[in-house]
Design a protein around this motif. Structure first.
Motif, PDB file in Angstrom:
ATOM      1  N   ARG A  33       0.832  -1.202   0.000  1.00 48.17           N
ATOM      2  CA  ARG A  33       0.000   0.000   0.000  1.00 48.17           C
ATOM      3  C   ARG A  33       0.868   1.253   0.000  1.00 48.17           C
ATOM      4  NH1 ARG A  33      -3.343  -2.737   4.149  1.00 48.17           N
ATOM      5  NH2 ARG A  33      -5.154  -3.665   3.132  1.00 48.17           N
ATOM      6  N   LEU A  34       2.008   1.208   0.686  1.00 51.00           N
ATOM      7  CA  LEU A  34       2.920   2.339   0.670  1.00 51.00           C
ATOM      8  C   LEU A  34       3.461   2.562  -0.749  1.00 51.00           C
ATOM      9  CD1 LEU A  34       4.958   1.745   3.951  1.00 51.00           C
ATOM     10  CD2 LEU A  34       3.073   3.340   3.596  1.00 51.00           C
ATOM     11  N   ARG A  76      11.661   4.990  -0.682  1.00 47.56           N
ATOM     12  CA  ARG A  76      11.257   5.483  -1.994  1.00 47.56           C
ATOM     13  C   ARG A  76      10.723   6.897  -1.859  1.00 47.56           C
ATOM     14  NH1 ARG A  76       6.906   2.572  -5.012  1.00 47.56           N
ATOM     15  NH2 ARG A  76       7.702   3.815  -6.731  1.00 47.56           N
ATOM     16  N   ALA A  77      10.885   7.686  -2.917  1.00 48.60           N
ATOM     17  CA  ALA A  77      10.360   9.046  -2.961  1.00 48.60           C
ATOM     18  C   ALA A  77       9.450   9.177  -4.170  1.00 48.60           C
ATOM     19  CB  ALA A  77      11.495  10.061  -3.038  1.00 48.60           C
ATOM     20  N   ARG A  78       8.401   9.960  -4.037  1.00 46.53           N
ATOM     21  CA  ARG A  78       7.518  10.193  -5.176  1.00 46.53           C
ATOM     22  C   ARG A  78       8.231  11.014  -6.234  1.00 46.53           C
ATOM     23  NH1 ARG A  78       6.189  15.404  -5.339  1.00 46.53           N
ATOM     24  NH2 ARG A  78       6.098  16.611  -3.405  1.00 46.53           N
ATOM     25  N   ASP A 113       3.384   5.816  -5.752  1.00 44.29           N
ATOM     26  CA  ASP A 113       3.170   5.859  -7.199  1.00 44.29           C
ATOM     27  C   ASP A 113       2.118   6.894  -7.601  1.00 44.29           C
ATOM     28  OD1 ASP A 113       5.063   3.904  -7.584  1.00 44.29           O
ATOM     29  OD2 ASP A 113       3.621   2.250  -7.641  1.00 44.29           O
ATOM     30  N   ARG A 114       1.085   7.069  -6.771  1.00 47.25           N
ATOM     31  CA  ARG A 114       0.048   8.035  -7.117  1.00 47.25           C
ATOM     32  C   ARG A 114       0.283   9.410  -6.488  1.00 47.25           C
ATOM     33  NH1 ARG A 114      -2.897   4.574  -3.510  1.00 47.25           N
ATOM     34  NH2 ARG A 114      -3.531   5.667  -1.604  1.00 47.25           N
ATOM     35  N   GLY A 115       1.417   9.565  -5.786  1.00 47.73           N
ATOM     36  CA  GLY A 115       1.775  10.865  -5.228  1.00 47.73           C
ATOM     37  C   GLY A 115       1.103  11.212  -3.928  1.00 47.73           C
ATOM     38  N   ALA A 116       0.470  10.247  -3.263  1.00 46.24           N
ATOM     39  CA  ALA A 116      -0.199  10.512  -1.986  1.00 46.24           C
ATOM     40  C   ALA A 116       0.791  10.611  -0.831  1.00 46.24           C
ATOM     41  CB  ALA A 116      -1.236   9.422  -1.692  1.00 46.24           C
ATOM     42  N   LEU A 117       2.001  10.068  -1.001  1.00 42.75           N
ATOM     43  CA  LEU A 117       3.075  10.166  -0.024  1.00 42.75           C
ATOM     44  C   LEU A 117       4.289  10.805  -0.680  1.00 42.75           C
ATOM     45  CD1 LEU A 117       3.007   6.619   1.646  1.00 42.75           C
ATOM     46  CD2 LEU A 117       2.145   8.744   2.631  1.00 42.75           C
TER      47      LEU A 117
END
Length: 277
Positions: free
Chosen positions: A128-129, A254-256, A134-138
């Motif tokens: 989920r993270l 990981r970073a967005r 991937d969708r930029g929520a984090l």
């Protein structure tokens, strides 16, 4: 004005979507799970139709819920931007995700690495993270490297320890009961593999969706658990050094896309320092 979409309720709705359920949304928002449920019911009353349905442990959005979710994101963006313009500039916000197993190390390390930022956390499963990144929520996420199919930056390893209830007597006869996070879980697989290789004939006696559930089941004497090594032995538990040792689990970050490289570097350095201790 007959109908009003409450900002707090909309924020809860978005959190349910981004966190994958009511329990995690409540933890991220710092409210009770019942409060999140009430917010969603309030929105359903306004539009007159169901927006979230439960399927087992999962919260599933109805078509009307998906439509409202899109509107909620736009409303919250306009609302928050207006506040920034009218009230003034706040400390920049960074949203960081972490696996639950390493939260006790990662949360204080990230907070210390970003003293000039407001840090918001999300504790969740690695998959989920990854999806949230991937969708930029984090902005950033630290996760169990073995559980992710995405390439991350290595930041260290999580030491692992066997725990059981204090004074727990091993069961008579063959077989060793194990308490573990439900699949997919790296620590679960590592635990069963290590015990099987030592001919201890492990079997899972209790599954849990969260680390807190594992702790409760182990304290109740149901079995042993392989967990992240705690700074001090958790209340009611004892370490089991006689069980086969398991090598530390690698942690990656990981970073967005588009994340601030200075923030990314600061967090990576903070995590390396915390995980190297």
């Amino acid at each position: 004005m007959g109908h009003v979409l409450d900002i707090f309720a909309l924020r809860s709705l978005v959190a349910v979507a981004d966190c994958g359920g009511f329990h995690r949304a409540a933890a991220v928002l710092g409210v009770s799970q019942s409060a999140v449920s009430q917010h969603v019911r309030r929105l359903e009353k306004v539009i007159g139709r169901p927006i979230v349905e439960r399927q087992g442990r999962t919260a599933v959005f109805t078509p009307d819920g998906q439509a409202l979710l899109g509107e909620a994101r736009q409303i919250l963006a306009v609302h928050d931007n207006a506040l920034r313009r009218l009230v003034g500039t706040e400390r920049p916000t960074v949203t960081v995700g972490t696996t639950e197993h390493a939260a006790h190390l990662i949360l204080p390390a990230v907070t210390a690495a970003l003293p000039g930022h407001q840090v918001r956390f999300r504790i969740d499963r690695t998959r989920r993270l990854d999806a949230a990144i991937d969708r930029g929520a984090l902005d950033l996420a630290a996760h169990m490297a073995e559980a992710s199919s995405a390439e991350g930056v290595p930041v260290g390893s999580l030491p692992l320890t066997w725990y059981a209830a204090a004074g727990w007597p091993p069961p008579a006869g063959r077989g060793l009961p194990v308490v573990a996070i439900e699949e997919p879980c790296v620590l679960r697989r590592r635990a069963l593999a290590a015990l099987s290789s030592s001919d201890l004939d492990p079997y899972v006696v209790c599954d849990s969706g969260y680390v807190a559930g594992v702790l409760d089941a182990v304290r109740a004497g149901l079995g042993v658990a392989l967990m992240a090594t705690a700074p001090s032995v958790p209340d009611g538990l004892a370490e089991l050094p006689e069980l086969p040792p398991v090598s530390p689990a690698p942690i990656s970050m990981r970073a967005r896309s588009g994340a601030d490289p200075q923030v990314t570097e600061a967090v990576a350095a903070g995590l390396r320092a915390a995980l190297d201790r």
